[in-house]
Write an enzyme that holds these catalytic residues in place. Structure first.
Site, PDB file in Angstrom:
ATOM      1  N   HIS A 197     -12.490   0.967   1.163  1.00 30.99           N
ATOM      2  CA  HIS A 197     -12.914   2.042   0.445  1.00 30.99           C
ATOM      3  C   HIS A 197     -14.013   2.719   1.204  1.00 30.99           C
ATOM      4  CE1 HIS A 197     -13.954   4.595  -2.555  1.00 30.99           C
ATOM      5  NE2 HIS A 197     -14.096   3.803  -3.666  1.00 30.99           N
ATOM      6  N   TYR A 231      -9.428   5.065  -3.496  1.00 30.37           N
ATOM      7  CA  TYR A 231      -9.144   3.602  -3.091  1.00 30.37           C
ATOM      8  C   TYR A 231      -9.412   2.727  -3.922  1.00 30.37           C
ATOM      9  CZ  TYR A 231      -8.572   5.664   1.652  1.00 30.37           C
ATOM     10  OH  TYR A 231      -8.131   6.395   2.757  1.00 30.37           O
ATOM     11  N   PHE A 259      -2.932  15.433  -0.637  1.00 29.09           N
ATOM     12  CA  PHE A 259      -2.541  14.233  -0.187  1.00 29.09           C
ATOM     13  C   PHE A 259      -1.172  13.876  -0.726  1.00 29.09           C
ATOM     14  CE2 PHE A 259      -2.939   9.704   0.790  1.00 29.09           C
ATOM     15  CZ  PHE A 259      -2.945   9.784   2.232  1.00 29.09           C
ATOM     16  N   ASN A 316      -9.224   6.461  11.347  1.00 26.96           N
ATOM     17  CA  ASN A 316      -7.807   6.554  12.141  1.00 26.96           C
ATOM     18  C   ASN A 316      -8.100   6.541  13.605  1.00 26.96           C
ATOM     19  OD1 ASN A 316      -6.193   6.426   9.694  1.00 26.96           O
ATOM     20  ND2 ASN A 316      -6.076   8.756   9.588  1.00 26.96           N
ATOM     21  N   ARG A 365       0.835  -1.138  -0.024  1.00 22.49           N
ATOM     22  CA  ARG A 365       0.127  -0.076   0.026  1.00 22.49           C
ATOM     23  C   ARG A 365       0.863   1.302  -0.182  1.00 22.49           C
ATOM     24  NH1 ARG A 365      -2.483  -3.969   2.772  1.00 22.49           N
ATOM     25  NH2 ARG A 365      -4.973  -3.942   2.848  1.00 22.49           N
ATOM     26  N   HIS A 415      -0.198   3.382   4.767  1.00 23.70           N
ATOM     27  CA  HIS A 415      -0.904   2.142   5.794  1.00 23.70           C
ATOM     28  C   HIS A 415      -0.427   0.673   5.023  1.00 23.70           C
ATOM     29  CE1 HIS A 415      -3.731   4.926   7.833  1.00 23.70           C
ATOM     30  NE2 HIS A 415      -3.858   5.418   6.447  1.00 23.70           N
ATOM     31  N   ARG A 428      -8.507  -3.995  10.000  1.00 24.37           N
ATOM     32  CA  ARG A 428      -7.199  -4.106   9.577  1.00 24.37           C
ATOM     33  C   ARG A 428      -6.691  -2.514  10.409  1.00 24.37           C
ATOM     34  NH1 ARG A 428      -3.439  -1.726   5.994  1.00 24.37           N
ATOM     35  NH2 ARG A 428      -1.633  -2.952   5.895  1.00 24.37           N
ATOM     36  N   ARG A 451     -10.812  11.188  -1.703  1.00 21.27           N
ATOM     37  CA  ARG A 451     -10.822   9.781  -1.112  1.00 21.27           C
ATOM     38  C   ARG A 451     -11.635   8.715  -1.822  1.00 21.27           C
ATOM     39  NH1 ARG A 451     -11.629   8.471   4.871  1.00 21.27           N
ATOM     40  NH2 ARG A 451     -10.137   6.793   4.441  1.00 21.27           N
ATOM     41  N   ARG A 498      -2.481  -2.198  -6.879  1.00 22.24           N
ATOM     42  CA  ARG A 498      -1.983  -3.055  -5.719  1.00 22.24           C
ATOM     43  C   ARG A 498      -2.410  -4.667  -5.812  1.00 22.24           C
ATOM     44  NH1 ARG A 498      -3.082  -4.259  -0.672  1.00 22.24           N
ATOM     45  NH2 ARG A 498      -5.223  -3.710  -0.378  1.00 22.24           N
TER      46      ARG A 498
HETATM   47 FE1  HDE Z   1      -6.583   6.855   3.260  1.00 22.13          FE
HETATM   48  N1  HDE Z   1      -5.579   5.831   1.746  1.00 22.13           N
HETATM   49  N2  HDE Z   1      -6.359   8.637   2.114  1.00 22.13           N
HETATM   50  N3  HDE Z   1      -7.108   8.067   4.834  1.00 22.13           N
HETATM   51  N4  HDE Z   1      -6.378   5.320   4.398  1.00 22.13           N
HETATM   52  C1  HDE Z   1      -5.247   4.450   1.998  1.00 22.13           C
HETATM   53  O1  HDE Z   1      -6.140   3.214   0.105  1.00 22.13           O
HETATM   54  C2  HDE Z   1      -6.218   8.563   0.991  1.00 22.13           C
HETATM   55  C3  HDE Z   1      -7.379   9.413   4.903  1.00 22.13           C
HETATM   56  C4  HDE Z   1      -6.894   5.159   5.714  1.00 22.13           C
HETATM   57  O2  HDE Z   1      -6.198  -1.078   6.007  1.00 22.13           O
HETATM   58  C5  HDE Z   1      -5.092   3.793   0.276  1.00 22.13           C
HETATM   59  O3  HDE Z   1      -6.077   0.766   0.139  1.00 22.13           O
HETATM   60  C6  HDE Z   1      -6.174   9.927   0.466  1.00 22.13           C
HETATM   61  C7  HDE Z   1      -7.948   9.906   6.212  1.00 22.13           C
HETATM   62  C8  HDE Z   1      -6.888   3.684   6.122  1.00 22.13           C
HETATM   63  O4  HDE Z   1      -6.251  -1.319   3.913  1.00 22.13           O
HETATM   64  C9  HDE Z   1      -5.164   4.953  -0.508  1.00 22.13           C
HETATM   65  C10 HDE Z   1      -6.415  10.747   1.282  1.00 22.13           C
HETATM   66  C11 HDE Z   1      -8.054   8.438   6.619  1.00 22.13           C
HETATM   67  C12 HDE Z   1      -6.156   3.071   5.044  1.00 22.13           C
HETATM   68  C13 HDE Z   1      -5.572   6.058   0.427  1.00 22.13           C
HETATM   69  C14 HDE Z   1      -6.479   9.823   2.521  1.00 22.13           C
HETATM   70  C15 HDE Z   1      -7.585   7.483   6.021  1.00 22.13           C
HETATM   71  C16 HDE Z   1      -5.727   3.909   4.167  1.00 22.13           C
HETATM   72  C17 HDE Z   1      -3.715   3.245   0.518  1.00 22.13           C
HETATM   73  C18 HDE Z   1      -6.628  11.948   1.385  1.00 22.13           C
HETATM   74  C19 HDE Z   1      -8.958   8.418   8.131  1.00 22.13           C
HETATM   75  C20 HDE Z   1      -5.638   1.698   5.327  1.00 22.13           C
HETATM   76  C21 HDE Z   1      -4.198   1.503   0.364  1.00 22.13           C
HETATM   77  C22 HDE Z   1      -7.651  12.559   0.918  1.00 22.13           C
HETATM   78  C23 HDE Z   1     -10.350   8.881   7.899  1.00 22.13           C
HETATM   79  C24 HDE Z   1      -6.566   0.848   4.725  1.00 22.13           C
HETATM   80  C25 HDE Z   1      -5.519   1.766   0.120  1.00 22.13           C
HETATM   81  C26 HDE Z   1      -6.055  -0.486   4.827  1.00 22.13           C
HETATM   82  C27 HDE Z   1      -5.396   3.720   2.801  1.00 22.13           C
HETATM   83  C28 HDE Z   1      -5.871   7.262   0.076  1.00 22.13           C
HETATM   84  C29 HDE Z   1      -6.734  10.257   3.781  1.00 22.13           C
HETATM   85  C30 HDE Z   1      -7.708   6.089   6.368  1.00 22.13           C
HETATM   86  C31 HDE Z   1      -3.954   5.476  -1.471  1.00 22.13           C
HETATM   87  C32 HDE Z   1      -6.141  10.140  -1.007  1.00 22.13           C
HETATM   88  C33 HDE Z   1      -8.395  11.279   6.390  1.00 22.13           C
HETATM   89  C34 HDE Z   1      -7.161   3.213   7.703  1.00 22.13           C
HETATM   90  O5  HDE Z   1      -6.125   4.811  -1.495  1.00 22.13           O
END
Ligand code: HDE
Length: 713
Positions: free
Chosen positions: A343, A366, A165, A152, A76, A79, A116, A362, A373
């Protein structure tokens, strides 16, 4: 042989049963190729003579090596490192009034989940104990399809718009020329970016607090971060913020300890989760919601769409509505934890988005990231991602398609199949987006209601206990101390001075430089030139509340020692009856108790019984335990060994509860020990070998977690 787990019937859910047909079990089976041909020699490749070259026709060798060569998939992008587990969600209280989501309506229903947890910045092989945000992603396998709450362990975020981001993450990860450092933000590029991003100040307070170094996944909170919507049967929308509250309380480790754990056991959090589940000490969180009716959207001094803001619990209380319990470890890390694809756009009827610009971005990212991936648009067919709700649609084919879609039609409308699969009415459970009215110009802009960057950072800092404040100051001294460029440090001190002067002065002292007189750098170069820049400078709004108790870990749950790791330190000649009594007492309270001694093997008790040793001082360390209970014994030199004293000293320095024989009171390593014992600060002195007499106070001290007041600043 695998150690038998203590899994109970509780551990199976409708989802884990759904995985069974896909689960291979090699017990009593013969070795075969992927084509099912049995293999008679897995040690020697096929050669022209036993000293000759390997033959290309060796299809068994070729298949094995080819598969091995392709075992890795991209980790990833964020994360990357994580740990997952199965479990279920139970609803305490129907939310029917607010949402039609079936899993939030029926209190008799247990919804299977896969969760996760992760760190954000480090790569797959990095340490669990990095100072970082933790991911808390929950996939609910509901009867109406999968719902993912991808949150988070901190309720806000660094930036307000998803377009930033990639910049944030590029700045946080290892620097691009040498990929240094790993899983750490203590370097120039991260703080360069942050120092130019005043909106990150609230999140920086969280990330520099002890929340960023949790004791375990089971002792941290989770947050949906964004404001979402609940939609009821009557199409009425209510804003909602999601909270996960751990029943073990919110607890962290000390920074010095975190760094040492990273060396001694980089899998510390993974192991804790795995062991807790194997021991039947199932981690639990309650789900809470903060509900805001639509008409109250503008009643707060901040914007509900701004992901750098919380709704203080004093303004809108968190209503507890259900409980998540993790009951089963994955059978296979890659198949489940690595391949699970979350997602925020995986929704069920009754839950919808808001226009939070971070959430909106977001929604693209995802699915897109799963394609690179997991390699195919069919990633939803991977067993862990497959819903338990049936899937019928006209999507077809693609790499690695598993489903065999029968019939002649793959289009709609069709008459050949009577129109099937047919659309469902909203009343019958068809998803319909909330019909929010939007009449607005297409514009690249940010609402001015997003420009209060400091008041909630200040609220967070002011709400901390003194030791917590000290930890934030020390964390910033550490992080900014590793920054080479003075300009960056200076800009950061400027921003911190707008949060709180104690904070800014404390950090400045550590950096050996003054707080700048003009705190604000002309930050908003990003605002288009035709806008009046002054209008978009950060503003400060008076917070509706000065302090919020929920923001400090001081007031967390401290009434249980379930899952705590306790070292019983003992040598030959120990009073075996006393040791066993304490072990039983602590185990009855569900603590995980280990005997630590100089050597592995066994120790002899004073009555010549034998006790098995779990660890010696080489194979474990005080940083891997929550508390130490030290036994006196007939061999006085044992307690004075360097390793024993080091163990005690380290536990003591990290403010952990310790019970020690009275005779150690004068040890120079344990300064102030007498005072702390007298003041009830987690130091328990065992007098005349009466270990039973101190059991209650020791248990109470362990439940308290740490005695941070012992620290010197
Ligand atoms: Fe994520 N984030 N994120 N994130 N995020 C990913 O998706 C992204 C954000 C969070 O255990 C990716 O499958 C953008 C906030 C978790 O598989 C990706 C932005 C929050 C996980 C991605 C954010 C999160 C991810 C990478 C800004 C809390 C792990 C792998 C807008 C609310 C999920 C994947 C797991 C994972 C993009 C910001 C939580 C790249 C563009 C805010 C818990 O898609």
């Amino acid at each position: 042989m695998q150690k038998p787990s203590k899994k109970t019937s509780q551990s199976s859910t409708d989802k884990t049963k759904d995985l069974i047909p896909d689960t291979e079990n090699a017990e009593q089976q013969q070795l075969s190729t992927n084509q099912g041909t049995l293999i008679n020699d897995n040690q020697n490749s096929l050669k022209a003579g036993n000293r000759g070259p390997t033959l290309m026709e060796d299809f068994i060798f070729r298949e094995k090596i080819m598969h091995f060569d392709h075992e890795r998939i991209p980790e990833r992008i964020v994360h990357a490192r994580g740990a997952g587990a199965h479990g279920h969600f139970e609803l305490y209280k129907s939310m029917k009034q607010y949402t039609k989501a079936a899993f939030l309506n029926d209190t008799s229903k247990k919804t299977p989940v896969f969760v996760r947890f992760s760190t954000v910045a480090g790569s797959r092989g990095s340490t669990d104990l990095a100072r970082d945000v933790r991911g808390f992603a929950v996939k609910f396998y509901t009867d109406e399809g999968n719902y993912d709450l991808v949150g988070n362990n901190m309720p806000v975020f660094f930036i307000q718009d998803a377009i930033k981001f990639p910049d944030l993450i590029h700045a946080a990860k290892g620097e691009p020329d040498n990929e240094i450092p790993q899983a750490a933000t203590a370097h120039d590029t991260f703080w360069d970016f942050i120092s130019l991003m005043p909106e990150s100040m609230h999140m920086i307070m969280w990330a520099m607090s002890d929340r960023a170094i949790p004791r375990s996944f089971s002792r941290m909170e989770g947050f949906g971060v964004h404001t979402f919507r609940f939609i009821n049967e009557n199409k009425v929308s209510t804003f909602v913020k999601f909270h996960w509250k751990p029943l073990l309380g919110v607890h962290s480790v000390a920074w010095d300890e975190a760094q040492k754990i990273s060396g001694k056991d980089p899998d510390f959090h993974r192991r804790d989760l795995w062991e807790a589940i194997e021991e039947g000490l199932y981690p639990e969180w309650e789900l809470g919601v903060q509900l805001v009716p639509e008409e109250k959207e503008f009643d707060f001094g901040f914007d509900l769409l701004d992901p750098t803001k919380i709704i203080p619990e004093e303004l809108v209380p968190v209503e507890i509505i259900g409980k998540l319990t993790l009951t089963k470890n994955p059978e296979n890390f890659f198949a489940e934890t690595e391949q699970v694809a979350f997602h925020p756009g995986h929704l069920v009827p009754g839950i919808d988005f808001t226009n939070d610009p971070l959430l909106q971005g977001r929604l693209f990212s995802y699915t897109d990231t799963q394609l690179s991936r997991l390699g195919s648009a069919n990633f939803h067919e991977i067993p862990i991602n497959r819903p338990i709700a049936p899937i019928h649609n006209n999507q077809r084919d693609g790499h690695m398609r598993h489903m065999i879609n029968s019939g002649k039609t793959s289009y709609q409308p069709n008459s050949i199949r009577g129109g099937c699969p047919f659309q469902t009415t909203i009343q019958q459970g068809g998803f319909a987006s909330h019909a929010e009215h939007i009449d607005a110009p297409k514009i690249r802009d940010r609402s001015k209601s997003f420009f209060d960057h400091f008041s909630q950072a200040t609220l967070f800092f002011n709400s901390q206990s003194q030791p917590e404040k000290n930890h934030i100051i020390k964390a910033l001294r550490f992080e900014l101390g590793k920054v080479v460029l003075k300009d960056i440090q200076n800009r950061m001190l400027g921003l911190l001075s707008l949060v709180n002067s104690e904070l800014a002065n404390g950090v400045a002292e550590g950096l050996g430089m003054p707080v700048p007189e003009k705190p604000l750098y002309p930050i908003n170069e990003s605002i288009p030139a035709d806008m009046v820049v002054e209008d978009y400078q950060p503003i400060s709004v008076n917070s509706a509340t000065d302090k919020s108790q929920a923001l400090s870990m001081e007031f967390t749950i401290k009434n249980t020692i379930k899952g705590r790791k306790i070292a019983l330190i003992a040598g030959n000649g120990v009073d075996g009856v006393a040791l066993n009594a304490i072990k039983e007492r602590l185990s009855a309270e569900k603590a995980l108790v280990k005997i630590v001694s100089s050597n592995l093997g066994t120790i002899n008790t004073n009555e010549n019984n034998i006790i098995k040793v779990d660890f010696n001082f080489l194979t474990t360390s005080s940083v891997l335990f929550d508390a130490a209970f030290v036994f006196d014994n007939s061999n006085p030199s044992f307690l004075h060994q360097t390793e024993v004293l080091e163990f005690i000293k380290e536990a003591y320095t990290h403010c952990k509860p310790i019970a020690i024989p009275f005779g150690l009171i004068d040890r120079p390593e344990l300064t102030n020990i007498k005072v702390f014992a007298e003041e009830d600060m987690g130091v328990i002195l065992i007098k005349d070998g009466d270990t039973n007499g101190v059991a209650d106070s020791f248990i109470e001290a362990v439940a308290n977690h740490r005695f941070w007041e012992r620290e010197t600043f």
